[in-house]
Write a protein that holds these residues in place. Structure first.
Motif, PDB file in Angstrom:
ATOM      1  N   THR A   1      -5.992  -2.665  -2.911  1.00  0.00           N
ATOM      2  CA  THR A   1      -5.073  -3.034  -1.833  1.00  0.00           C
ATOM      3  C   THR A   1      -5.656  -2.679  -0.472  1.00  0.00           C
ATOM      4  O   THR A   1      -5.505  -3.434   0.501  1.00  0.00           O
ATOM      5  CB  THR A   1      -3.718  -2.322  -2.029  1.00  0.00           C
ATOM      6  N   GLN A   2      -6.328  -1.548  -0.372  1.00  0.00           N
ATOM      7  CA  GLN A   2      -6.964  -1.169   0.887  1.00  0.00           C
ATOM      8  C   GLN A   2      -8.055  -2.166   1.271  1.00  0.00           C
ATOM      9  O   GLN A   2      -8.226  -2.493   2.454  1.00  0.00           O
ATOM     10  CB  GLN A   2      -7.549   0.241   0.772  1.00  0.00           C
ATOM     11  N   GLU A   3      -8.782  -2.665   0.271  1.00  0.00           N
ATOM     12  CA  GLU A   3      -9.795  -3.688   0.537  1.00  0.00           C
ATOM     13  C   GLU A   3      -9.140  -4.984   1.013  1.00  0.00           C
ATOM     14  O   GLU A   3      -9.626  -5.631   1.953  1.00  0.00           O
ATOM     15  CB  GLU A   3     -10.628  -3.941  -0.716  1.00  0.00           C
ATOM     16  N   ASP A   4      -8.022  -5.374   0.374  1.00  0.00           N
ATOM     17  CA  ASP A   4      -7.290  -6.581   0.800  1.00  0.00           C
ATOM     18  C   ASP A   4      -6.801  -6.432   2.237  1.00  0.00           C
ATOM     19  O   ASP A   4      -6.857  -7.389   3.019  1.00  0.00           O
ATOM     20  CB  ASP A   4      -6.099  -6.834  -0.130  1.00  0.00           C
ATOM     21  N   LEU A   5      -6.335  -5.248   2.569  1.00  0.00           N
ATOM     22  CA  LEU A   5      -5.852  -5.000   3.924  1.00  0.00           C
ATOM     23  C   LEU A   5      -6.988  -5.123   4.932  1.00  0.00           C
ATOM     24  O   LEU A   5      -6.819  -5.698   6.021  1.00  0.00           O
ATOM     25  CB  LEU A   5      -5.222  -3.607   3.993  1.00  0.00           C
ATOM     26  N   SER A   6      -8.166  -4.605   4.588  1.00  0.00           N
ATOM     27  CA  SER A   6      -9.324  -4.703   5.482  1.00  0.00           C
ATOM     28  C   SER A   6      -9.744  -6.151   5.673  1.00  0.00           C
ATOM     29  O   SER A   6     -10.157  -6.548   6.778  1.00  0.00           O
ATOM     30  CB  SER A   6     -10.495  -3.883   4.914  1.00  0.00           C
ATOM     31  N   LYS A   7      -9.655  -6.964   4.618  1.00  0.00           N
ATOM     32  CA  LYS A   7      -9.984  -8.399   4.749  1.00  0.00           C
ATOM     33  C   LYS A   7      -9.035  -9.085   5.727  1.00  0.00           C
ATOM     34  O   LYS A   7      -9.450  -9.907   6.552  1.00  0.00           O
ATOM     35  CB  LYS A   7      -9.906  -9.077   3.379  1.00  0.00           C
ATOM     36  N   LYS A   8      -7.752  -8.764   5.624  1.00  0.00           N
ATOM     37  CA  LYS A   8      -6.777  -9.358   6.535  1.00  0.00           C
ATOM     38  C   LYS A   8      -7.025  -8.925   7.975  1.00  0.00           C
ATOM     39  O   LYS A   8      -6.826  -9.706   8.912  1.00  0.00           O
ATOM     40  CB  LYS A   8      -5.364  -8.967   6.114  1.00  0.00           C
ATOM     41  N   MET A   9      -7.475  -7.685   8.158  1.00  0.00           N
ATOM     42  CA  MET A   9      -7.747  -7.206   9.510  1.00  0.00           C
ATOM     43  C   MET A   9      -8.924  -7.958  10.125  1.00  0.00           C
ATOM     44  O   MET A   9      -8.939  -8.224  11.340  1.00  0.00           O
ATOM     45  CB  MET A   9      -8.037  -5.703   9.489  1.00  0.00           C
TER      46      MET A   9
ATOM     47  N   LEU B   1     -14.214  -3.174   6.540  1.00  0.00           N
ATOM     48  CA  LEU B   1     -14.143  -3.910   5.276  1.00  0.00           C
ATOM     49  C   LEU B   1     -15.291  -3.506   4.353  1.00  0.00           C
ATOM     50  O   LEU B   1     -15.092  -3.302   3.147  1.00  0.00           O
ATOM     51  CB  LEU B   1     -14.180  -5.411   5.542  1.00  0.00           C
ATOM     52  N   GLU B   2     -16.485  -3.382   4.907  1.00  0.00           N
ATOM     53  CA  GLU B   2     -17.636  -2.942   4.104  1.00  0.00           C
ATOM     54  C   GLU B   2     -17.406  -1.541   3.552  1.00  0.00           C
ATOM     55  O   GLU B   2     -17.738  -1.242   2.393  1.00  0.00           O
ATOM     56  CB  GLU B   2     -18.906  -2.980   4.956  1.00  0.00           C
ATOM     57  N   GLN B   3     -16.818  -0.664   4.380  1.00  0.00           N
ATOM     58  CA  GLN B   3     -16.514   0.692   3.910  1.00  0.00           C
ATOM     59  C   GLN B   3     -15.499   0.669   2.777  1.00  0.00           C
ATOM     60  O   GLN B   3     -15.648   1.402   1.786  1.00  0.00           O
ATOM     61  CB  GLN B   3     -15.978   1.534   5.067  1.00  0.00           C
ATOM     62  N   SER B   4     -14.481  -0.168   2.900  1.00  0.00           N
ATOM     63  CA  SER B   4     -13.464  -0.271   1.839  1.00  0.00           C
ATOM     64  C   SER B   4     -14.075  -0.757   0.538  1.00  0.00           C
ATOM     65  O   SER B   4     -13.756  -0.255  -0.548  1.00  0.00           O
ATOM     66  CB  SER B   4     -12.337  -1.210   2.278  1.00  0.00           C
ATOM     67  N   SER B   5     -14.982  -1.737   0.632  1.00  0.00           N
ATOM     68  CA  SER B   5     -15.637  -2.263  -0.575  1.00  0.00           C
ATOM     69  C   SER B   5     -16.521  -1.200  -1.219  1.00  0.00           C
ATOM     70  O   SER B   5     -16.544  -1.053  -2.450  1.00  0.00           O
ATOM     71  CB  SER B   5     -16.457  -3.504  -0.220  1.00  0.00           C
ATOM     72  N   LEU B   6     -17.257  -0.461  -0.381  1.00  0.00           N
ATOM     73  CA  LEU B   6     -18.116   0.602  -0.922  1.00  0.00           C
ATOM     74  C   LEU B   6     -17.282   1.716  -1.544  1.00  0.00           C
ATOM     75  O   LEU B   6     -17.640   2.252  -2.604  1.00  0.00           O
ATOM     76  CB  LEU B   6     -19.003   1.164   0.192  1.00  0.00           C
ATOM     77  N   ASN B   7     -16.178   2.076  -0.897  1.00  0.00           N
ATOM     78  CA  ASN B   7     -15.305   3.119  -1.444  1.00  0.00           C
ATOM     79  C   ASN B   7     -14.698   2.702  -2.772  1.00  0.00           C
ATOM     80  O   ASN B   7     -14.569   3.518  -3.683  1.00  0.00           O
ATOM     81  CB  ASN B   7     -14.196   3.445  -0.443  1.00  0.00           C
ATOM     82  N   LYS B   8     -14.333   1.423  -2.884  1.00  0.00           N
ATOM     83  CA  LYS B   8     -13.780   0.940  -4.150  1.00  0.00           C
ATOM     84  C   LYS B   8     -14.838   0.980  -5.246  1.00  0.00           C
ATOM     85  O   LYS B   8     -14.558   1.390  -6.379  1.00  0.00           O
ATOM     86  CB  LYS B   8     -13.250  -0.484  -3.981  1.00  0.00           C
TER      87      LYS B   8
ATOM     88  N   LEU C   1       0.831  -1.205   0.000  1.00  0.00           N
ATOM     89  CA  LEU C   1       0.000   0.000   0.000  1.00  0.00           C
ATOM     90  C   LEU C   1       0.863   1.250   0.000  1.00  0.00           C
ATOM     91  O   LEU C   1       0.606   2.209  -0.744  1.00  0.00           O
ATOM     92  CB  LEU C   1      -0.910  -0.017   1.229  1.00  0.00           C
ATOM     93  N   ALA C   2       1.919   1.257   0.816  1.00  0.00           N
ATOM     94  CA  ALA C   2       2.827   2.404   0.862  1.00  0.00           C
ATOM     95  C   ALA C   2       3.526   2.594  -0.470  1.00  0.00           C
ATOM     96  O   ALA C   2       3.707   3.728  -0.941  1.00  0.00           O
ATOM     97  CB  ALA C   2       3.853   2.213   1.977  1.00  0.00           C
ATOM     98  N   SER C   3       3.912   1.489  -1.109  1.00  0.00           N
ATOM     99  CA  SER C   3       4.573   1.575  -2.413  1.00  0.00           C
ATOM    100  C   SER C   3       3.637   2.166  -3.466  1.00  0.00           C
ATOM    101  O   SER C   3       4.046   2.988  -4.302  1.00  0.00           O
ATOM    102  CB  SER C   3       5.040   0.179  -2.845  1.00  0.00           C
ATOM    103  N   GLN C   4       2.371   1.768  -3.430  1.00  0.00           N
ATOM    104  CA  GLN C   4       1.397   2.312  -4.392  1.00  0.00           C
ATOM    105  C   GLN C   4       1.148   3.794  -4.134  1.00  0.00           C
ATOM    106  O   GLN C   4       0.978   4.572  -5.079  1.00  0.00           O
ATOM    107  CB  GLN C   4       0.094   1.522  -4.304  1.00  0.00           C
ATOM    108  N   GLN C   5       1.115   4.192  -2.884  1.00  0.00           N
ATOM    109  CA  GLN C   5       0.929   5.606  -2.563  1.00  0.00           C
ATOM    110  C   GLN C   5       2.110   6.439  -3.055  1.00  0.00           C
ATOM    111  O   GLN C   5       1.932   7.562  -3.536  1.00  0.00           O
ATOM    112  CB  GLN C   5       0.745   5.773  -1.055  1.00  0.00           C
TER     113      GLN C   5
END
Length: 428
Positions: A260-268, A328-335, A123-127
């Motif tokens: 990537t943010q959605e993937d991170l939320s899934k892992k959390m 995670l739901e917020q990340s999916s909606l934002n995507k 995520l940091a690399s993409q930013q």
């Protein structure tokens, strides 16, 4: 002696002066490459990658063997324990050297924590990649702005030279009694307006150069020269290809970041689920007695296994798990929202590119017409066929046409640039 000192001073300072006057010659590609390497904002962003790389190592190290040493010493200051009837035991000083090794055997949180840290690093690399793309876009915009400003400056400067000649010619005609003083005043006012316009444009050019220096990471007042012309970029006609290009949303950097943010939320979410699972760890200790009592029953070697079983945490784990699910739901909606916005942006950008293209060709033809009209008016004015008012009006129309064309060039290049930015194809 004074001559020798002056010679030494010149020898030391002259090379510095020469280097200080070196001009940085930049094509757009070279400017972008220089900015990517020296821009301070980008350099700061790259530190985030190093930071998260160390966090990954931190996560991994928690599951590696942990070895600790301990050295202690205790004394009872020669205390003697009494057992009655004269029986005593003297308490001896004690000293131990102890080494303990521990190893995490099983922890779902540790495994998932490593995966989460690696996603955070990605995520940091993409930013950083998005920041780099922003820098490239800003460099292009500033480069284009300088080129169009310099073009307009050259047009106004040439026009001012022509009007100066006409003013001198009109003054001579007035001295000869063939024109009125109002004609001289009219041309003089036009010359004054052109001088003010030229000064304003020159200031704008310098401001744009200062902005470019800042974006490049150069020191203020560093000499910079652009080696490519405005016509060079207009002749590329990449806007024709962009107008029919298909949008591949997976190539868009902002969309990649949202994935990537959605993937991170899934892992959390997974990380919080593993808080319900037990953790198993093992330990081994070696204890060597440096000073020991006469009667010592403690062993030198010891080992053990520990299983930590979470039973009840006052619903804290459940609350944290529910929070992770909501995020995670917020990340999916934002995507999903970003996806909709990107497709809307693509249509809007193509619409703006089409309008900018049409206006560019229209304004390019318009300046040719305005230029011919002005040249015709100048010839007629020299023969007294038109008034100074007609000439200045034609001159104003020509300058307005040049200004409109210059703005159309910049609008076209910016429309092309924002579509390339959307496609992640800033390929300069």
């Amino acid at each position: 002696m004074r001559k020798i000192l002056v010679l030494i001073l010149l020898t030391v300072t002259l090379p510095l002066f020469v280097r200080a006057q070196d001009v940085q010659e930049l094509s757009l590609k070279k400017a972008i490459e220089y900015a990517v390497e020296h821009n301070k904002q980008l350099q700061s962003s790259r530190k985030d990658i190093d930071l998260y790389r160390q966090k990954v190592r931190e996560s991994v190290s928690q599951g590696l063997p942990q070895i600790n040493g301990k050295l202690d010493y205790s004394t009872n200051f020669g205390y003697k324990m009494s057992f009655g009837q004269g029986g005593t035991i003297k308490m001896k000083d004690q000293s131990n050297a102890k080494v303990t090794a521990s190893q995490l055997i099983f922890s779902g949180q540790w495994i998932l924590g490593i995966q989460t840290s690696k996603i955070a690093e990605r995520l940091a690399s993409q930013q950083v990649g998005i920041t780099e793309l922003d820098i490239k876009e800003n460099i292009c915009n500033t480069y284009y702005a300088i080129l169009v400003s310099e073009r307009l400056r050259d047009i106004v400067r040439q026009n001012l030279e022509n009007m100066d000649q006409i003013y001198e010619h009109t003054q001579n005609m007035y001295n000869a009694g063939t024109v009125e003083i109002t004609d001289v005043d009219q041309i003089r006012i036009t010359v004054g307006q052109l001088k003010n316009s030229l000064s304003s444009i020159e200031r704008n050019v310098e401001v744009s150069y200062n902005l470019l220096r800042l974006q490049l990471g150069l020191q203020a007042e560093s000499p910079v020269k652009l080696t490519e012309s405005l016509d060079y970029f207009l002749k590329q006609e990449d806007f024709v290809k962009l107008g029919v290009k298909k949008f591949e949303i997976d190539n868009n950097p902002e969309y990649q970041l949202s994935q990537t943010q959605e993937d991170l939320s899934k892992k959390m979410v997974g990380l919080q689920k593993w808080t319900y699972a037990p953790t198993i760890s093992g330990t081994y200790s070696y204890n060597y007695k440096l000073l020991k009592p006469d009667f010592d029953m403690s062993p030198k070697h010891s080992a053990g296994l520990t299983m930590d079983i979470p039973i009840f945490s006052g619903l804290q784990r459940k609350a944290l798990l529910e929070q992770a699910k909501i995020e995670l739901e917020q990340s999916s909606l934002n995507k999903s929202l970003l996806e909709d916005q990107l497709y809307v942006n693509e249509k809007q950008y193509k619409y703006e590119l089409k309008n900018a293209t049409d206006n560019f060709f229209l304004q390019r033809d318009n300046i040719q017409v305005a230029k011919r009209v002005l040249e015709n008016m100048q010839r007629k004015y020299e023969y007294g066929a038109v008034s100074s008012l007609d000439l200045t009006q034609a001159n104003n129309n020509y300058l307005e046409a040049e200004n409109n064309y210059t703005n159309a060039c910049l609008t076209l290049l910016q429309a092309e640039l924002q579509l390339e930015r959307l496609y992640n194809e800033l390929s300069y």
